[in-house]
Design a protein around this motif. Structure first.
Motif, PDB file in Angstrom:
ATOM      1  N   ALA A  34       0.961  -1.090  -0.052  1.00 33.24           N
ATOM      2  CA  ALA A  34       0.018  -0.085  -0.073  1.00 33.24           C
ATOM      3  C   ALA A  34       0.732   1.313  -0.031  1.00 33.24           C
ATOM      4  CB  ALA A  34      -0.974  -0.086   1.195  1.00 33.24           C
ATOM      5  N   HIS A  35       2.014   1.297   0.502  1.00 30.13           N
ATOM      6  CA  HIS A  35       2.858   2.365   0.612  1.00 30.13           C
ATOM      7  C   HIS A  35       3.609   2.546  -0.617  1.00 30.13           C
ATOM      8  CE1 HIS A  35       2.188   2.207   4.879  1.00 30.13           C
ATOM      9  NE2 HIS A  35       2.888   3.459   4.999  1.00 30.13           N
ATOM     10  N   LEU A  36       4.107   1.380  -1.398  1.00 33.17           N
ATOM     11  CA  LEU A  36       4.976   1.288  -2.740  1.00 33.17           C
ATOM     12  C   LEU A  36       3.998   1.791  -3.797  1.00 33.17           C
ATOM     13  CD1 LEU A  36       7.273  -1.669  -1.928  1.00 33.17           C
ATOM     14  CD2 LEU A  36       7.899   0.908  -1.878  1.00 33.17           C
ATOM     15  N   SER A  37       2.745   1.230  -3.700  1.00 30.81           N
ATOM     16  CA  SER A  37       1.877   1.688  -4.740  1.00 30.81           C
ATOM     17  C   SER A  37       0.668   2.070  -4.447  1.00 30.81           C
ATOM     18  CB  SER A  37       1.706   0.068  -5.498  1.00 30.81           C
ATOM     19  OG  SER A  37       0.891   0.592  -6.961  1.00 30.81           O
ATOM     20  N   PRO A  38       0.449   3.594  -3.965  1.00 28.91           N
ATOM     21  CA  PRO A  38      -0.710   4.171  -3.509  1.00 28.91           C
ATOM     22  C   PRO A  38      -1.682   4.270  -4.450  1.00 28.91           C
ATOM     23  CG  PRO A  38       1.069   5.507  -3.853  1.00 28.91           C
ATOM     24  CD  PRO A  38       1.721   4.346  -4.110  1.00 28.91           C
ATOM     25  N   PRO A  39      -3.052   4.513  -4.494  1.00 29.67           N
ATOM     26  CA  PRO A  39      -3.831   4.912  -5.544  1.00 29.67           C
ATOM     27  C   PRO A  39      -3.335   6.038  -6.293  1.00 29.67           C
ATOM     28  CG  PRO A  39      -5.014   4.382  -3.521  1.00 29.67           C
ATOM     29  CD  PRO A  39      -3.641   4.664  -3.052  1.00 29.67           C
ATOM     30  N   PRO A  40      -3.715   6.179  -7.664  1.00 27.06           N
ATOM     31  CA  PRO A  40      -3.294   7.252  -8.489  1.00 27.06           C
ATOM     32  C   PRO A  40      -3.964   8.540  -7.814  1.00 27.06           C
ATOM     33  CG  PRO A  40      -3.911   5.385  -9.697  1.00 27.06           C
ATOM     34  CD  PRO A  40      -4.239   5.121  -8.477  1.00 27.06           C
ATOM     35  N   ALA A  41      -5.345   8.462  -7.466  1.00 31.21           N
ATOM     36  CA  ALA A  41      -6.002   9.591  -7.201  1.00 31.21           C
ATOM     37  C   ALA A  41      -5.405  10.453  -5.839  1.00 31.21           C
ATOM     38  CB  ALA A  41      -7.349   9.241  -6.744  1.00 31.21           C
ATOM     39  N   SER A  42      -4.529   9.561  -5.063  1.00 33.58           N
ATOM     40  CA  SER A  42      -3.960  10.261  -4.032  1.00 33.58           C
ATOM     41  C   SER A  42      -2.804  11.153  -4.198  1.00 33.58           C
ATOM     42  CB  SER A  42      -3.596   9.264  -3.035  1.00 33.58           C
ATOM     43  OG  SER A  42      -2.595   8.455  -3.550  1.00 33.58           O
ATOM     44  N   ASN A  43      -2.105  11.257  -5.449  1.00 33.05           N
ATOM     45  CA  ASN A  43      -0.953  11.858  -5.876  1.00 33.05           C
ATOM     46  C   ASN A  43       0.250  11.846  -4.638  1.00 33.05           C
ATOM     47  OD1 ASN A  43      -2.420  12.789  -8.163  1.00 33.05           O
ATOM     48  ND2 ASN A  43      -3.213  14.345  -6.934  1.00 33.05           N
ATOM     49  N   GLN A  44       0.220  10.622  -4.104  1.00 37.55           N
ATOM     50  CA  GLN A  44       1.421  10.394  -3.297  1.00 37.55           C
ATOM     51  C   GLN A  44       2.514   9.619  -4.106  1.00 37.55           C
ATOM     52  OE1 GLN A  44      -0.233   8.454   0.141  1.00 37.55           O
ATOM     53  NE2 GLN A  44      -1.427  10.124   0.721  1.00 37.55           N
ATOM     54  N   PRO A  45       3.735   9.968  -3.697  1.00 34.10           N
ATOM     55  CA  PRO A  45       4.963   9.259  -4.412  1.00 34.10           C
ATOM     56  C   PRO A  45       5.094   7.887  -3.559  1.00 34.10           C
ATOM     57  CG  PRO A  45       5.694  10.854  -2.880  1.00 34.10           C
ATOM     58  CD  PRO A  45       4.266  11.118  -2.965  1.00 34.10           C
ATOM     59  N   SER A  46       5.726   7.228  -4.464  1.00 40.05           N
ATOM     60  CA  SER A  46       6.076   5.740  -4.106  1.00 40.05           C
ATOM     61  C   SER A  46       6.917   5.708  -2.832  1.00 40.05           C
ATOM     62  CB  SER A  46       6.228   4.574  -5.176  1.00 40.05           C
ATOM     63  OG  SER A  46       6.549   3.217  -4.767  1.00 40.05           O
ATOM     64  N   ILE A  47       6.669   5.381  -1.693  1.00 32.25           N
ATOM     65  CA  ILE A  47       7.635   5.413  -0.531  1.00 32.25           C
ATOM     66  C   ILE A  47       7.500   4.082   0.035  1.00 32.25           C
ATOM     67  CG2 ILE A  47       7.494   8.104  -0.257  1.00 32.25           C
ATOM     68  CD1 ILE A  47       5.480   7.649   2.072  1.00 32.25           C
ATOM     69  N   ARG A  48       8.413   3.875   0.908  1.00 31.90           N
ATOM     70  CA  ARG A  48       8.201   2.666   1.668  1.00 31.90           C
ATOM     71  C   ARG A  48       7.612   3.002   3.262  1.00 31.90           C
ATOM     72  NH1 ARG A  48      14.624   1.924   0.261  1.00 31.90           N
ATOM     73  NH2 ARG A  48      14.783   0.478   2.025  1.00 31.90           N
ATOM     74  N   ALA A  49       7.486   1.863   3.839  1.00 35.65           N
ATOM     75  CA  ALA A  49       6.702   2.098   5.240  1.00 35.65           C
ATOM     76  C   ALA A  49       7.766   2.902   6.157  1.00 35.65           C
ATOM     77  CB  ALA A  49       6.516   0.863   5.837  1.00 35.65           C
ATOM     78  N   ASN A  50       8.787   2.965   6.035  1.00 39.48           N
ATOM     79  CA  ASN A  50       9.823   3.928   7.047  1.00 39.48           C
ATOM     80  C   ASN A  50       9.920   5.112   6.283  1.00 39.48           C
ATOM     81  OD1 ASN A  50      11.612   3.278   4.576  1.00 39.48           O
ATOM     82  ND2 ASN A  50      12.454   1.591   5.576  1.00 39.48           N
ATOM     83  N   GLY A  51       9.179   5.419   5.261  1.00 41.92           N
ATOM     84  CA  GLY A  51       9.323   6.741   4.805  1.00 41.92           C
ATOM     85  C   GLY A  51      10.344   7.172   3.893  1.00 41.92           C
ATOM     86  N   ARG A  52      11.441   6.178   3.424  1.00 45.33           N
ATOM     87  CA  ARG A  52      12.225   6.336   2.569  1.00 45.33           C
ATOM     88  C   ARG A  52      11.874   6.022   1.137  1.00 45.33           C
ATOM     89  NH1 ARG A  52      16.818   2.672   3.598  1.00 45.33           N
ATOM     90  NH2 ARG A  52      15.423   1.419   4.711  1.00 45.33           N
ATOM     91  N   ALA A  53      12.647   6.577   0.146  1.00 44.42           N
ATOM     92  CA  ALA A  53      12.245   6.117  -1.340  1.00 44.42           C
ATOM     93  C   ALA A  53      12.942   4.959  -1.627  1.00 44.42           C
ATOM     94  CB  ALA A  53      12.663   7.368  -2.380  1.00 44.42           C
TER      95      ALA A  53
END
Length: 407
Positions: A34-53
Motif C-alpha cells: 500500500a505504501h509502494l503503490s498508492p492509489p493514483p487519485a491520492s497523488n502520493q509518491p511511492s515510498i516505503r513504510a519507513n518513509g524512504r524512497a
C-alpha cells in the motif's frame, strides 16, 4: 406519545479499520504494498513504510578511535543498525610457521629465475611483469595461507528479538564472518608488506662486527639489494590482525554496517615499530606512539545491499488494497520494487537480494570498479537493473567515503 430516551437510540456500529501498527503486523505484505503503490487519485509518491524512497539509504554516521585497548577501532551506525569493530595486532614468528622454509625456497627460486631471465636477454618489461605477478602471488599467499587477517563477528545479546544470552553463535553471525573474510581477500585491502617485520643482516666486516643495535640491524623502509648491503633482508615475523565486530543493534542489513566498521577500523589501525633483536633472538616493539605507522590500505571498497519486494506475494490482498494502482515496473504480470539498504521489516518480506562492492580509481577519472557482486534468492534482477544498482552503489560510495574520512 412518549418520546424515546437517549438510552434507546441505537449506537453507531464500531469502525472496522485497523491502526497502521496492527495492519503492519497482521498483513505485512499488503501494508508495504500500500505504501509502494498508492492509489493514483491520492497523488502520493511511492515510498516505503519507513518513509524512504526505494533508492534511498538510511542515515549513516561513523566514529573512529572509540576503543582504547585496541590498535584501531570504529563505530558505524546505519539507521538503527550499529556495529562496533576493534582491531588487535599480534606477532607471529616465522619459526612458528611449519611451512615457512618451503615457501621461502619456492620464493627464492622465483626471484632467481627472474634474474637469470634478465641476464639471458629477455625484455625488461616482460621480466618486470613476471616479477610483479610473482610479488602479487606472494602477497596473496602470505595473507591467505598464513591467516594474517582473522575476522570474527558476533551478535550481542539483545541486539534484536531472539538473541538470548548463552546461545551458541548463530548461522547469521558465522555467515557474516565468512563474508567479511572473503571480501578482505577479494579486495586485497590490506597490503602484506605492512604486516611483515624485516631484519637486515649486517655486513660482518672488521668494522661491523659489533654493530648489532636496532637502528642498524633492521631497516623497514630499505628494499632488497639496497646500496652497501650484500645480504638480502629476511622476514622474521608477521603481524596478525584480529578483527572483532559486534552488532550491538540489529535492524536489518548488518553486512553493510559491519563492513563499514571494518574499513573504518583498519583506517584507524596503527602498528608499533618492531624489529628483530639479534642478541636475544626475539621481536621487540617500541613504546613510542609517534613511531607507530598506519596501514597503507589498497583502495576504498564500499558495500551496498539491496532487496526485491514482489507484489505477487500479496496477490490475495492486492485487489482490495490497490484495485487501480499504477505499476511502476512490470515483468509479464509481476510487479516488483528494488529497495536499497533494506531494514529488518523489509528483509522479512523479500526473497531475492543483491550486494555490490564498488570502488573508484584514484587517478582522477573516477571510474567505478566492481570489486565483488553477489545475488541470490531469485531471478527478477536483470542486466538493466544491475546497471542501475551499480550507479546507485557509486553514489553511495561518494557518501560513505566522505563520512568515513571525517570520522
Amino acid at each position: 406519545m412518549a418520546t424515546p430516551t437517549a438510552s434507546a437510540v441505537p449506537a453507531a456500529p464500531p469502525s472496522l479499520s485497523l491502526p497502521p501498527s496492527q495492519f503492519a503486523r497482521l498483513q505485512p505484505h499488503a501494508y508495504l504494498l500500500a505504501h509502494l503503490s498508492p492509489p493514483p487519485a491520492s497523488n502520493q509518491p511511492s515510498i516505503r513504510a519507513n518513509g524512504r524512497a526505494p533508492a534511498q539509504f538510511r542515515v549513516t554516521s561513523a566514529n573512529s578511535g572509540s576503543l582504547t585497548h585496541t590498535n584501531g577501532s570504529a563505530v558505524v551506525r546505519v539507521g538503527d543498525t550499529t556495529a562496533v569493530c576493534g582491531v588487535r595486532a599480534e606477532i607471529l614468528h616465522t619459526d612458528d610457521i611449519a611451512s615457512w622454509s618451503v615457501s621461502q625456497a619456492s620464493s627464492g627460486n622465483t626471484h632467481k629465475r627472474r634474474r637469470l631471465g634478465d641476464l639471458g636477454g629477455k625484455p625488461t618489461e616482460e621480466s618486470d611483469d613476471t616479477y610483479a605477478d610473482a610479488q602479487d602471488d606472494e602477497d596473496r599467499a602470505h595473507i591467505q595461507d598464513l591467516n594474517l587477517l582473522v575476522p570474527n563477528l558476533s551478535l550481542s545479546t539483545g541486539c534484536a528479538p531472539g538473541f538470548t544470552p548463552g546461545a551458541p553463535p548463530s548461522s547469521l553471525a558465522q555467515s557474516l564472518s565468512h563474508q567479511i573474510l572473503s571480501l578482505l581477500h577479494t579486495s586485497r585491502l590490506v597490503r602484506a608488506d605492512d604486516l611483515r617485520i624485516w631484519y637486515q643482516p649486517p655486513n660482518l666486516g672488521r668494522e661491523d662486527l659489533e654493530r648489532h643495535n636496532e637502528d642498524e640491524a633492521m631497516d623497514v623502509d630499505a628494499g632488497p639489494g639496497a646500496a652497501g648491503l650484500s645480504k638480502p633482508r629476511e622476514i622474521k615475523a608477521f603481524w596478525v590482525l584480529y578483527i572483532d565486530v559486534m552488532i550491538i543493534s540489529l535492524a536489518g542489513n548488518p553486512f553493510d554496517a559491519a563492513w563499514a566498521s571494518v574499513l573504518a577500523a583498519l583506517r584507524d589501525t596503527k602498528l608499533p615499530k618492531a624489529w628483530w633483536d639479534i642478541d636475544n633472538e626475539t621481536i621487540l616493539c617500541s613504546d613510542d606512539v609517534s613511531q607507530a605507522r598506519k596501514l597503507s590500505l589498497r583502495g576504498f571498497p564500499i558495500a551496498s545491499s539491496f532487496c526485491v519486494f514482489d507484489a505477487d506475494a500479496a496477490a490475495a490482498y492486492r485487489a482490495v488494497v490497490i484495485p487501480k494502482a499504477d505499476e511502476p515496473k512490470r515483468r509479464g504480470f509481476k510487479q516488483t520494487w528494488i529497495l536499497a539498504d533494506p531494514d529488518g521489516y523489509e528483509e522479512g518480506l523479500s526473497q531475492e537480494r543483491a550486494c555490490l562492492v564498488v570502488d573508484k580509481e584514484s587517478n582522477g577519472q573516477g571510474k567505478t570498479v566492481i570489486v565483488k557482486m553477489e545475488k541470490h534468492g531469485g531471478w527478477i534482477i536483470d542486466t538493466e537493473d544491475l546497471r542501475q544498482l551499480v550507479s546507485m552503489s557509486a553514489q553511495r560510495w561518494d557518501e560513505m567515503k566522505q563520512i568515513l574520512e571525517q570520522c
